[in-house]
Write an enzyme that holds these catalytic residues in place. Sequence first.
Site, PDB file in Angstrom:
ATOM      1  N   LYS A 164       0.695  -1.149  -0.185  1.00 15.28           N
ATOM      2  CA  LYS A 164      -0.032  -0.079   0.034  1.00 15.28           C
ATOM      3  C   LYS A 164       0.758   1.294  -0.007  1.00 15.28           C
ATOM      4  O   LYS A 164       0.477   2.363  -0.341  1.00 15.28           O
ATOM      5  CB  LYS A 164      -0.870  -0.032   1.203  1.00 15.28           C
ATOM      6  CG  LYS A 164      -2.045  -0.840   1.125  1.00 15.28           C
ATOM      7  CD  LYS A 164      -2.965  -1.404   2.275  1.00 15.28           C
ATOM      8  CE  LYS A 164      -3.731  -0.555   2.664  1.00 15.28           C
ATOM      9  NZ  LYS A 164      -4.599  -0.691   3.811  1.00 15.28           N
ATOM     10  N   GLU A 174      -0.636   7.578   8.584  1.00 12.19           N
ATOM     11  CA  GLU A 174      -1.455   8.564   7.552  1.00 12.19           C
ATOM     12  C   GLU A 174      -2.221   9.411   8.692  1.00 12.19           C
ATOM     13  O   GLU A 174      -2.549   9.035   9.853  1.00 12.19           O
ATOM     14  CB  GLU A 174      -2.658   7.891   6.667  1.00 12.19           C
ATOM     15  CG  GLU A 174      -2.224   7.277   5.506  1.00 12.19           C
ATOM     16  CD  GLU A 174      -3.175   6.736   4.911  1.00 12.19           C
ATOM     17  OE1 GLU A 174      -4.309   6.876   5.173  1.00 12.19           O
ATOM     18  OE2 GLU A 174      -2.927   6.112   3.564  1.00 12.19           O
ATOM     19  N   ARG A 212      -9.122  -7.074  -6.903  1.00 11.04           N
ATOM     20  CA  ARG A 212      -9.878  -8.310  -7.217  1.00 11.04           C
ATOM     21  C   ARG A 212     -11.277  -7.854  -7.309  1.00 11.04           C
ATOM     22  O   ARG A 212     -11.821  -6.698  -7.213  1.00 11.04           O
ATOM     23  CB  ARG A 212      -9.810  -8.923  -5.880  1.00 11.04           C
ATOM     24  CG  ARG A 212     -10.058  -7.986  -4.721  1.00 11.04           C
ATOM     25  CD  ARG A 212     -10.057  -8.894  -3.400  1.00 11.04           C
ATOM     26  NE  ARG A 212      -9.788  -7.949  -2.016  1.00 11.04           N
ATOM     27  CZ  ARG A 212     -10.635  -7.191  -1.604  1.00 11.04           C
ATOM     28  NH1 ARG A 212     -11.910  -6.916  -1.981  1.00 11.04           N
ATOM     29  NH2 ARG A 212     -10.335  -6.403  -0.710  1.00 11.04           N
TER      30      ARG A 212
HETATM   31  P1  ADP Z   1      -7.688  -2.311   4.870  1.00 15.82           P
HETATM   32  O1  ADP Z   1      -6.910  -2.391   3.550  1.00 15.82           O
HETATM   33  O2  ADP Z   1      -7.285  -2.949   5.992  1.00 15.82           O
HETATM   34  O3  ADP Z   1      -9.221  -2.345   4.699  1.00 15.82           O
HETATM   35  P2  ADP Z   1      -7.879   0.748   4.514  1.00 15.82           P
HETATM   36  O4  ADP Z   1      -6.377   1.388   4.305  1.00 15.82           O
HETATM   37  O5  ADP Z   1      -8.682   0.290   3.141  1.00 15.82           O
HETATM   38  O6  ADP Z   1      -7.389  -0.547   5.317  1.00 15.82           O
HETATM   39  O7  ADP Z   1      -8.616   1.177   5.658  1.00 15.82           O
HETATM   40  C1  ADP Z   1      -9.998   0.535   6.113  1.00 15.82           C
HETATM   41  C2  ADP Z   1     -10.950   1.796   6.579  1.00 15.82           C
HETATM   42  O8  ADP Z   1     -10.339   2.682   7.472  1.00 15.82           O
HETATM   43  C3  ADP Z   1     -11.162   2.474   5.282  1.00 15.82           C
HETATM   44  O9  ADP Z   1     -12.385   1.902   4.622  1.00 15.82           O
HETATM   45  C4  ADP Z   1     -11.717   3.975   5.939  1.00 15.82           C
HETATM   46  O10 ADP Z   1     -13.020   3.842   6.375  1.00 15.82           O
HETATM   47  C5  ADP Z   1     -10.850   3.968   7.058  1.00 15.82           C
HETATM   48  N1  ADP Z   1      -9.668   4.926   6.962  1.00 15.82           N
HETATM   49  C6  ADP Z   1      -8.622   4.481   6.240  1.00 15.82           C
HETATM   50  N2  ADP Z   1      -7.680   5.260   6.225  1.00 15.82           N
HETATM   51  C7  ADP Z   1      -8.059   6.525   7.156  1.00 15.82           C
HETATM   52  C8  ADP Z   1      -7.658   7.812   7.293  1.00 15.82           C
HETATM   53  N3  ADP Z   1      -6.683   8.184   7.028  1.00 15.82           N
HETATM   54  N4  ADP Z   1      -8.429   8.318   8.015  1.00 15.82           N
HETATM   55  C9  ADP Z   1      -9.868   8.026   8.682  1.00 15.82           C
HETATM   56  N5  ADP Z   1     -10.094   6.884   8.243  1.00 15.82           N
HETATM   57  C10 ADP Z   1      -9.316   6.082   7.385  1.00 15.82           C
END
Ligand code: ADP
Length: 504
Positions: free
Chosen positions: A116, A200, A292
């Site tokens: 990522k 982040e 996917r």
């Molecule tokens: P994973 O790959 O484990 O699903 P993600 O990076 O897609 O992780 O993040 C999962 C969830 O967390 C996202 O759907 C979002 O809702 C929340 N999220 C991710 N990054 C942030 C962020 N920087 N600030 C707030 N919420 C976040």
Amino acid sequence: MFKKILIANRGEIAVRIIRACRELGIQTVAIYSSVDRASLYVKLAHEAYLLGGPQPKESYLNMKKIIEIAKSSGAQAIHPGYGFLAENPKFVKLCEKNRIKFIGPDSLTMERVGNKLLARKIVEEAGVPIIPGSKEPIKSNKEARDLARRLGLPIIIKAAFGGGGRGLRRVNKLKELPGALKVARLEARVSFDDPSLYIEKYIRNPKHIEVQILADEHNNMIHLGERDCTIQRRYQKLLEETPSPVVDEKLRNRLGEAALKAAKAVEYTNAGTVEFILDERKNFYFIEINARIQVEHSVTERVTGVDLVKAQIRLATGERLRFRQKDISLDGCAMECRINVEDPLNDFTPSPGTIRNLRFPGGLGVRVDSSIYSGYTIPLYYDTLIAKLTVWGKDREEVIRRMGAALNEFIIEGVKTTVPLHKAILCERDFQRGRISLSFIERHRLLKRLKVNNRASEKIAVIAGCLLAYRNCKKPPLKREKKRENLWRRGFAESKWQRGLKKI
Ligand code: ADP
């Protein structure tokens, strides 16, 4: 076209892929673990082979065995579904080495998007906005602290190879940082075999908006609009809808363009999803690309009329895209509720068991994807998703009403599910008005309120039980008894739901 495809997955997605293959005239090969012998997808496939024991390592993650079965059964391609080996570059490489077509992007793209942090870098260079944060994996607590200070709290720690919400930790105060890093690192090592983490900035009250894309192997790429997956628990999606209640035509075009830019930058092919976070001012930021088919693909299928699984298979044969961007339009609204065997009243503890009684809802615009049946025993080794309820309506209000009616019709006895939580979500005025954010469930104290309702209905159940027993002693006329029983069967939840509807 392929003559035979092996499905390297189980459950509802295996059933979904078998259905697409049947329509395309393709023979299917199922693989199963010892506890999945009686699964519906095993019965539906043309051929089925035992992989091994119930643990994923012995079965659905056993790459060598899966390739062996593919070769000996004469399968020309493997559809990985979602989860398990779906985004594993090693498995994609193994398929490539054995000249079996992996239905998804190639191993190079898979490597780019699987990391990522690397994907963030490539996508940022292509001009897509990303959330401020790490450029490299976190090397020390001090480095993490300095970065957190620079970004401003709260921040979110993520696993570089993460997925499914694992390895994510929100940090509100600097003193929580070392502990959070430790736990996230451990979780990342156990779940993804790699402890790399990055940070982040945490976006407050965000929305999760993702864009479905399709790309052929001849540089043609389109997007199919967005999905709003903001209703989540523990960073895992629970309910998804399209179009998003907060995305207008202009924003949709901008999101679509950004998604295509991101996908082009990683040389994406086949079906994929570009995920974004939308902040309160409607600025969007890239978070990751899922290489996917997604669980929630059914909502996009319903409004665009595009069968995404068939499209995946066709694209994997090298076929050109059958649609151009201008051919894609959105018809009405669609919503999906994930039905998991979990107890929302008990911290979402998995609740596998034997289904004693099952009735799926039906009617206009109602679709159920599932692999369960009455008498089926849900194994405890895998994901808790057992059914997806997708509903279409001409507008969002119709979808909400239809979904509520469908959830009321959904009878599943013997296990605890997320159905009551979905009903509670639909009843919320803020949800009905599209005022949602990632913390919707906590903010509206839905779990607490469900518990209170549950206790009340338990009391009513006891009283009703006593009354029934009393009546039985007195042997009332059969007709009256039946009427009372029916009234009870319709239950407390339904009248609650109807009261909720009046709020719309
Ligand atoms: P994973 O790959 O484990 O699903 P993600 O990076 O897609 O992780 O993040 C999962 C969830 O967390 C996202 O759907 C979002 O809702 C929340 N999220 C991710 N990054 C942030 C962020 N920087 N600030 C707030 N919420 C976040």
